[in-house]
Design a protein around this motif. Structure first.
Motif, short mmCIF file in Angstrom:
data_model
loop_
_atom_site.label_atom_id
_atom_site.label_comp_id
_atom_site.label_asym_id
_atom_site.label_seq_id
_atom_site.Cartn_x
_atom_site.Cartn_y
_atom_site.Cartn_z
N UNK A 190 -45.94 -47.95 68.05
CA UNK A 190 -46.98 -48.88 68.49
C UNK A 190 -47.76 -48.32 69.67
N UNK A 191 -47.07 -47.69 70.61
CA UNK A 191 -47.75 -47.05 71.73
C UNK A 191 -48.70 -45.96 71.24
N UNK A 192 -48.27 -45.21 70.23
CA UNK A 192 -49.11 -44.15 69.67
C UNK A 192 -50.34 -44.74 68.98
N UNK A 193 -50.17 -45.83 68.26
CA UNK A 193 -51.30 -46.47 67.58
C UNK A 193 -52.31 -46.98 68.60
N UNK A 194 -51.81 -47.51 69.72
CA UNK A 194 -52.71 -47.97 70.78
C UNK A 194 -53.51 -46.82 71.38
N UNK A 195 -52.86 -45.69 71.59
CA UNK A 195 -53.53 -44.53 72.18
C UNK A 195 -54.63 -44.00 71.25
N UNK A 196 -54.38 -44.07 69.95
CA UNK A 196 -55.37 -43.59 68.98
C UNK A 196 -56.48 -44.60 68.73
N UNK A 197 -56.30 -45.81 69.29
CA UNK A 197 -57.31 -46.86 69.15
C UNK A 197 -57.56 -47.18 67.68
N UNK A 198 -56.49 -47.20 66.88
CA UNK A 198 -56.60 -47.57 65.47
C UNK A 198 -56.58 -49.09 65.36
N UNK A 199 -56.33 -49.58 64.17
CA UNK A 199 -56.20 -51.03 64.00
C UNK A 199 -55.04 -51.52 64.85
N UNK A 200 -55.18 -52.67 65.52
CA UNK A 200 -54.10 -53.14 66.40
C UNK A 200 -52.86 -53.54 65.61
N UNK A 201 -51.66 -53.20 66.08
CA UNK A 201 -50.42 -53.56 65.39
C UNK A 201 -50.01 -55.01 65.62
#
Length: 356
Positions: A190-201
């Motif tokens: 989840x932290x990685x997804x936030x850093x990539x600014x992808x769709x929010x988990x």
């Protein structure tokens, strides 16, 4: 003045008449509450006053338009305090910045100096050993929580008293790995997804991960354990929630829809190699979205998948689970940290019913 008096009189009689003629309410309240049935009347329970008490509880829950009135009360309360505090579902919901909603229970992950004790670790090691002895693959998934994932949107009212920023998920993962317990840390993902600014988990209105967060966890965890390759093929977006993305805002039970102007995502995952081996998923409510992705991606189907969520498992359930070839435990860190959680109780039931 006369007209107002007439309206009041009609209202006074309208509610009891609605109860007498059992008119159905169109408004629905979200959440779980104890249901009270209409009490049986007798001379004995009238004289000992149990009937009056039981009738009062039933009437408070069933008077006509009760659900609508509860929502109106909650809405007025919300307006009065500028939409900052709520009197909805047992006061368990807190408002953060930027319209983020959180479940109060997850503030416990910010209390310092927590960890697994020896009893918890030994129980986890035992279930892993028993599974391996019976040629069963066992995996632990540390599900993310919203407070750990989005602490920046917590109100200063809560960050002042809950200052700890320890990443307990990573701490638990290291403890399990040191004891040869297969584990995947979805909080790190989840932290990685936030850093990539992808769709929010997570969505602002939900306490559980959304379908994108759960789907990416299924995808990455199955790849991490070398189980199967799952591909993301499409993402549909909508202003309307697809599954539980509004579960926490629904619990506010407001008369006016809680608005955040955000999109809800419905990802499509697929696999070219479905699993044919019996698989069991054991978890808390976060396991529901995990299961949804497994079945909609056609990795597993209803015949090969057993799912045990919040409810305790029985001895018969345990015997069925032992017939599986894959067992997944999916829990957030507050479950791992709490020695009295259903996680450990379910493991104990499994150990009590292990194959001879």
């Amino acid at each position: 003045m006369k007209k107002i008096f007439i309206v009041i009189i009609i209202s006074i009689f309208f509610i009891p008449l609605g109860c007498i003629f059992t008119l159905k309410q169109k408004s629905h309240l979200w959440g779980v509450e104890e249901k009270y049935s209409f009490p049986q009347i007798s001379l004995e329970n009238i004289f000992d006053k149990t009937y009056q008490n039981q009738f009062e509880k039933w009437f408070q829950q069933n008077f006509f338009l009760r659900n609508s009135m509860v929502k109106i009360r909650n809405q007025i309360y919300s307006w009065v305090n500028f939409n900052s505090f709520y009197c909805g579902y047992h006061n368990s919901i807190i408002r953060g910045k930027n319209s983020f909603l959180y479940e109060r229970a997850y503030l416990s992950v910010r209390i310092p100096n927590q960890g697994l004790n020896e009893t918890q670790i030994e129980l986890l090691k035992k279930i892993v050993q028993e599974c391996h002895s019976n040629e069963i693959n066992i995996y632990f998934i540390i599900a993310p929580d919203k407070v750990s994932s989005y602490p920046e949107y917590l109100s200063p009212l809560y960050t002042y008293f809950y200052k700890n920023e320890t990443n307990y998920a990573e701490q638990i993962k290291k403890t399990l790995q040191q004891n040869n317990i297969p584990v995947y840390n979805a909080q790190k993902l989840v932290f990685q997804l936030k850093e990539k600014n992808e769709y929010p988990p997570f969505n602002k209105t939900g306490t559980h991960w959304n379908l994108y967060g759960a789907g990416r966890t299924v995808q990455e965890s199955f790849n991490y354990f070398h189980i199967a390759n799952i591909m993301l093929t499409n993402i549909e977006t909508s202003k309307k929630a697809f599954l539980t993305e509004r579960d926490i805002s629904n619990l506010l039970n407001l008369s006016i829809h809680y608005k955040t102007n955000e999109d809800y995502c419905k990802p499509d995952f697929t696999t070219s190699t479905p699993l044919v081996t019996p698989t069991a998923i054991i978890g808390n409510s976060f396991s529901n979205e995990y299961k949804y992705i497994l079945t909609t991606s056609h990795l597993l189907n209803e015949k090969t998948l057993q799912h045990y969520a919040n409810k305790p498992i029985t001895d018969d359930d345990a015997k069925q689970i032992w017939k599986s070839k894959n067992i997944f435990f999916i829990y957030t860190i507050i479950a791992f940290l709490n020695p009295d959680d259903q996680l450990y109780k379910k493991i104990q039931v499994l150990l009590d019913n292990k194959p001879n």
